[in-house]
Design a protein around this motif. Structure first.
Motif, PDB file in Angstrom:
ATOM      1  N   ILE B  69       0.860   9.924  -5.031  1.00 45.51           N
ATOM      2  CA  ILE B  69       0.789   8.672  -4.281  1.00 45.51           C
ATOM      3  C   ILE B  69       1.619   7.592  -4.984  1.00 45.51           C
ATOM      4  O   ILE B  69       2.414   6.886  -4.353  1.00 45.51           O
ATOM      5  N   VAL B  70       1.473   7.515  -6.326  1.00 41.98           N
ATOM      6  CA  VAL B  70       2.228   6.519  -7.081  1.00 41.98           C
ATOM      7  C   VAL B  70       3.730   6.749  -6.906  1.00 41.98           C
ATOM      8  O   VAL B  70       4.507   5.818  -6.613  1.00 41.98           O
ATOM      9  N   ILE B  71       4.148   8.023  -7.052  1.00 43.26           N
ATOM     10  CA  ILE B  71       5.577   8.357  -6.925  1.00 43.26           C
ATOM     11  C   ILE B  71       6.095   7.951  -5.543  1.00 43.26           C
ATOM     12  O   ILE B  71       7.144   7.305  -5.415  1.00 43.26           O
ATOM     13  N   SER B  72       5.326   8.302  -4.500  1.00 41.80           N
ATOM     14  CA  SER B  72       5.752   7.974  -3.133  1.00 41.80           C
ATOM     15  C   SER B  72       5.910   6.468  -2.976  1.00 41.80           C
ATOM     16  O   SER B  72       6.906   5.993  -2.433  1.00 41.80           O
ATOM     17  N   LEU B  73       4.920   5.707  -3.469  1.00 39.60           N
ATOM     18  CA  LEU B  73       4.970   4.255  -3.288  1.00 39.60           C
ATOM     19  C   LEU B  73       6.158   3.657  -4.035  1.00 39.60           C
ATOM     20  O   LEU B  73       6.868   2.794  -3.498  1.00 39.60           O
ATOM     21  N   VAL B  74       6.399   4.123  -5.262  1.00 44.88           N
ATOM     22  CA  VAL B  74       7.497   3.574  -6.059  1.00 44.88           C
ATOM     23  C   VAL B  74       8.833   3.804  -5.358  1.00 44.88           C
ATOM     24  O   VAL B  74       9.633   2.869  -5.158  1.00 44.88           O
ATOM     25  N   PHE B  75       9.080   5.060  -4.931  1.00 38.83           N
ATOM     26  CA  PHE B  75      10.370   5.355  -4.285  1.00 38.83           C
ATOM     27  C   PHE B  75      10.473   4.681  -2.925  1.00 38.83           C
ATOM     28  O   PHE B  75      11.543   4.224  -2.533  1.00 38.83           O
ATOM     29  N   TYR B  76       9.348   4.611  -2.223  1.00 40.91           N
ATOM     30  CA  TYR B  76       9.352   3.979  -0.908  1.00 40.91           C
ATOM     31  C   TYR B  76       9.708   2.507  -1.043  1.00 40.91           C
ATOM     32  O   TYR B  76      10.474   1.948  -0.243  1.00 40.91           O
ATOM     33  N   ALA B  77       9.192   1.861  -2.081  1.00 42.96           N
ATOM     34  CA  ALA B  77       9.495   0.449  -2.310  1.00 42.96           C
ATOM     35  C   ALA B  77      10.982   0.262  -2.587  1.00 42.96           C
ATOM     36  O   ALA B  77      11.600  -0.704  -2.156  1.00 42.96           O
ATOM     37  N   GLN B  78      11.594   1.214  -3.301  1.00 41.93           N
ATOM     38  CA  GLN B  78      13.017   1.130  -3.627  1.00 41.93           C
ATOM     39  C   GLN B  78      13.880   1.462  -2.411  1.00 41.93           C
ATOM     40  O   GLN B  78      14.905   0.830  -2.184  1.00 41.93           O
ATOM     41  N   GLU B  79      13.468   2.481  -1.668  1.00 39.81           N
ATOM     42  CA  GLU B  79      14.305   3.001  -0.590  1.00 39.81           C
ATOM     43  C   GLU B  79      13.399   3.597   0.492  1.00 39.81           C
ATOM     44  O   GLU B  79      12.898   4.710   0.332  1.00 39.81           O
ATOM     45  N   PRO B  80      13.168   2.871   1.575  1.00 36.83           N
ATOM     46  CA  PRO B  80      12.206   3.305   2.600  1.00 36.83           C
ATOM     47  C   PRO B  80      12.523   4.678   3.201  1.00 36.83           C
ATOM     48  O   PRO B  80      11.605   5.355   3.672  1.00 36.83           O
ATOM     49  N   THR B  81      13.785   5.131   3.159  1.00 38.71           N
ATOM     50  CA  THR B  81      14.068   6.446   3.740  1.00 38.71           C
ATOM     51  C   THR B  81      13.417   7.584   2.942  1.00 38.71           C
ATOM     52  O   THR B  81      13.415   8.716   3.390  1.00 38.71           O
ATOM     53  N   PHE B  82      12.861   7.266   1.756  1.00 35.87           N
ATOM     54  CA  PHE B  82      12.242   8.325   0.945  1.00 35.87           C
ATOM     55  C   PHE B  82      11.118   9.005   1.703  1.00 35.87           C
ATOM     56  O   PHE B  82      10.900  10.196   1.564  1.00 35.87           O
ATOM     57  N   LEU B  83      10.380   8.217   2.518  1.00 39.25           N
ATOM     58  CA  LEU B  83       9.270   8.822   3.255  1.00 39.25           C
ATOM     59  C   LEU B  83       9.662   9.195   4.682  1.00 39.25           C
ATOM     60  O   LEU B  83       8.798   9.444   5.516  1.00 39.25           O
ATOM     61  N   SER B  84      10.970   9.271   4.949  1.00 44.17           N
ATOM     62  CA  SER B  84      11.393   9.666   6.297  1.00 44.17           C
ATOM     63  C   SER B  84      11.155  11.164   6.491  1.00 44.17           C
ATOM     64  O   SER B  84      11.043  11.916   5.524  1.00 44.17           O
ATOM     65  N   SER B  85      11.074  11.576   7.763  1.00 47.31           N
ATOM     66  CA  SER B  85      10.862  12.994   8.057  1.00 47.31           C
ATOM     67  C   SER B  85      11.935  13.842   7.404  1.00 47.31           C
ATOM     68  O   SER B  85      11.659  14.899   6.837  1.00 47.31           O
TER      69      SER B  85
END
Lengths: 275, 434
Positions: B69-85
């Motif tokens: 969860i932490v990893i996802s949030l950190v990368f998502y904050a930097q670059e929203p496409t990280f959590l893209s399909s």
């Protein structure tokens, strides 16, 4: 040899396990010479002796860990060859080792059935095993809070209980206990001695190895003394004094323990005489 | 109360309250009759026992999930496409081959042993397969079989060296790491690189086969129904045997959560390409190994040997066979992972299965929560661990960071994971959870 051997109370015909003339040699050391031992169903036989007397070697021969160099083992009327621990188990001889041989990371059920798991085609039948665990623990009136907690979270007495309960899985005829009370406190020792009584009541032959004379005299029917790898003496527990036992174990009647007992008895007799 | 407790409870208040909660007509199940047990009932009870477990150092998968969860949030904050399909589908695809290798590492770690050579073995197996299919003209099936058997044979060799000669697994597999790397270079020959035909079925399987649309949802439903049915079956058997069983509500909640989570994940992956055959195979292997480890005699013996070899031996377990099966499976999984990694890259080179593969697979098993000391861990550790590592790698790629940083981050995460294992071990021994 100063110890007097009383006449053998166990009739050979009724013995469930009978060892005759067992020899075992490790290199230059003759660990066992011509050792005999009988156990009848519903009988507790204590095996005592000093360090190096050959108790452990004998236990390991019966449980199949070592092979004897000579002699015969008769089990349930048949001469048998015990080729390994699993063969001993299959015959109906189970052993509770001194260090218990439990897996700390597994729960009580898993430990009870370790190596003898119930199931079909390799798949475990946890429900049957759990039910059977409760039945086993109940026959021993054992107190274990849950059979689904790892062994690591149990006390020393509870672990010993699990180890003894494990020896009953697979309906054995003979149970061997190697120093079952060595690491236990007073209350836990009493609990384990109760368990041994219960094993006797269920008609099992019990071989108890112990250093503790009080424990041996509390539960055993017969006491077999080994010294330097030979049968030194055999006693009926009712007719035996600690003094005689110590003398047989050490091979000498003149030592401090025996002396004190003799002094006490002499004092006691003197007192009785005066009155 | 039936003959469940021959001794009457010393504390007169405990047993009746339990009975009141359960309605007085129902007898207390055999496994709950000890008066010293703390009874956990209902949602609150479940929460209570969960917090007690965590405090006692039985963390399970909790640290990994929090980490994810932490990893996802950190990368998502930097670059929203990280959590893209698209990114998530890529993560599942790239995680799978090394994840399969990591399953084997989990197995060997459960015995308290180590296999340092999984990378080299995967590379060698891939080279054998590629050379056979491309240069020698064997059919794809035979070549795959040969590659897989290479891994299996190496595992058997390790097991023989370990059990008969008594060389520590660390040394055997370190030798294997070097030796099989050399053998891989020999097999590949002068060119050093073998390109697989792009229309090969293996390449298609690894690169462009996806479960999408109706099929994917049907699959999710089958899994959820199967899970729920298994739980209900276990309740029925336990109740019939007079043991306590989880409530129907808990079955509904667990099945519902699983179904809901999987349905949403499927929906989200379907926006892009969907769930690949390759990650599906990986997950299926993880589930299979989990079932084998938890539900079979073999699995029980693996944990027993990992926990206390001497105890296992004395209780009649054929310890040698357990080592043999585990080392062989580790080799086999390494080979399968290597074949699939080669298919994914459509080529095998001298660098296939290099240091990176090796260390990532071992790190994944450890990060996923497999104890290095043996006897503790689950097959799911491979899945969770490799997802963490692949997320870090993909995330750093997405935000455009150099691979030098990736190594350092991976190292830090590995250290953190082992530290958590060590600290929780201490908590476990002080709270009596072993």
């Amino acid at each position: 040899m100063t110890a007097t051997t009383t006449e053998r109370p166990a009739p050979a015909g009724t013995a469930v396990l009978s060892l005759e003339g067992i020899n075992k040699r490790f290199g230059a050391v003759q660990a066992l010479t011509d050792v005999s031992l009988d156990v009848a169903p519903g009988e507790v036989v204590a095996l005592v002796g000093d360090n190096g007397a050959g108790k452990s070697t004998l236990i390991k021969i019966i449980s199949g860990v070592y092979q004897p160099d000579g002699g015969t083992i008769t089990f349930a009327g048949r001469v048998v060859h015990v080729g390994g621990p699993s063969e001993a188990q299959a015959l109906g001889i189970s052993t509770v080792f001194q260090d218990l041989a439990l897996c700390d990371n597994l729960d009580v059920v898993a430990n009870l059935f370790l190596g003898q798991e119930k199931g079909t085609a390799g798949w475990l039948d946890e429900v049957t095993m759990e039910k059977e665990s409760w039945r086993l623990l109940r026959t021993l009136s054992a107190k274990i809070p849950s059979v689904r907690i790892p062994i690591a979270s149990l006390s020393g007495g509870q672990r010993q209980t699990v180890a003894i309960a494990r020896s009953l899985v697979g309906a054995p005829k003979v149970v061997m206990l190697d120093e079952p009370t060595a690491a236990l406190g007073v209350a836990q020792t009493a609990e384990v001695l109760n368990l041994i009584e219960r094993l006797r009541e269920t008609g099992l032959g019990v071989i108890l190895v112990s250093h503790n004379m009080a424990d041996v005299q509390a539960v055993a029917d017969r006491i077999i003394v080994l010294r330097l790898g030979r049968n030194a003496a055999e006693f009926n527990v009712d007719e035996t004094t600690t003094e005689q036992l110590v003398a047989a174990i050490t091979g000498a009647s003149d030592n401090v323990v025996a002396d004190r007992i003799r002094r006490n008895q002499a004092a006691h007799h003197a007192g009785a005489h005066d009155a | 109360m039936p003959e469940a407790t021959p001794t009457t409870p010393k504390n007169p208040t405990t047993a009746p309250t339990v009975q009141d909660e359960m309605s007085p007509a129902v007898p207390i199940p055999a496994d709950l009759s000890d008066e010293r047990l703390v009874h956990a009932r209902g949602v609150r009870g479940a929460l209570d026992s969960f917090t007690r477990k965590v405090r006692g150092g039985d963390l399970g998968s909790l640290p990994v999930i929090i980490g994810l969860i932490v990893i996802s949030l950190v990368f998502y904050a930097q670059e929203p496409t990280f959590l893209s399909s698209r990114t998530l589908v890529n993560i599942t695809l790239f995680a799978a081959p090394i994840g399969i290798i990591a399953i084997g590492v989990v197995l060997v770690l459960l015995l308290g042993e180590i296999d340092l050579s999984v990378g080299s073995v995967s590379g060698l197996a891939a080279s054998v397969m590629a050379v056979m299919v491309v240069y020698e003209g064997y059919s794809l099936f035979v070549s795959i079989l040969a590659g897989a058997l290479t891994g299996l044979a190496i595992g058997v060799l390790y097991a023989v060296l370990f059990t008969k000669v008594g060389v520590p697994s660390f040394v055997i597999t370190l030798a294997g790491l070097l030796g099989f790397l050399g053998l891989q270079l020999v097999v590949l020959g002068k060119n050093g690189t073998v390109n697989l035909p792009p229309d090969s079925r293996l390449v298609e399987f690894a690169r462009s086969s996806f479960v999408t649309g109706v099929a994917s949802y049907v699959l999710v439903l089958v899994v959820a129904v199967g899970y729920g049915a298994a739980l209900l079956w276990s309740i029925r058997r336990r109740t019939a045997a007079g043991l306590s069983a989880p409530s129907l509500v808990s079955v509904a909640v667990r099945t519902g959560l699983l179904a809901g989570g999987l349905l949403y994940l499927t929906y989200y992956l379907n926006i892009d390409r969907g769930l690949g055959y390759l990650p599906l195979l990986f997950v299926a292997l993880v589930v299979l190994m989990d079932l084998l480890l938890r539900k079979t005699t073999w699995g029980r013996h693996v944990f027993a040997v990992g926990g206390n070899v001497e105890a296992a031996r004395r209780s009649g377990i054929r310890v040698t066979r357990v080592y043999l099966s585990v080392f062989a499976l580790t080799g086999l999984f390494a080979a399968i992972g290597g074949l699939l990694a080669a298919a994914q890259l459509t080529s095998v080179s001298q660098a296939s299965g290099g240091t990176d593969t090796n260390l990532t697979a071992i790190a994944a098993a450890v990060i996923g929560g497999t104890s290095l000391f043996g006897g503790r861990g689950t097959a799911y550790a491979a899945l969770l661990g490799i997802i963490v590592l692949q997320s870090i790698q993909t995330g750093l790629n997405v935000i455009g960071v150099d691979s030098s940083v990736r190594y350092m981050v991976t190292g830090a995460v590995l250290l953190l994971a082992v530290s958590i294992d060590s600290v929780s071990r201490r908590a476990r021994s002080s709270s009596g959870r072993g």
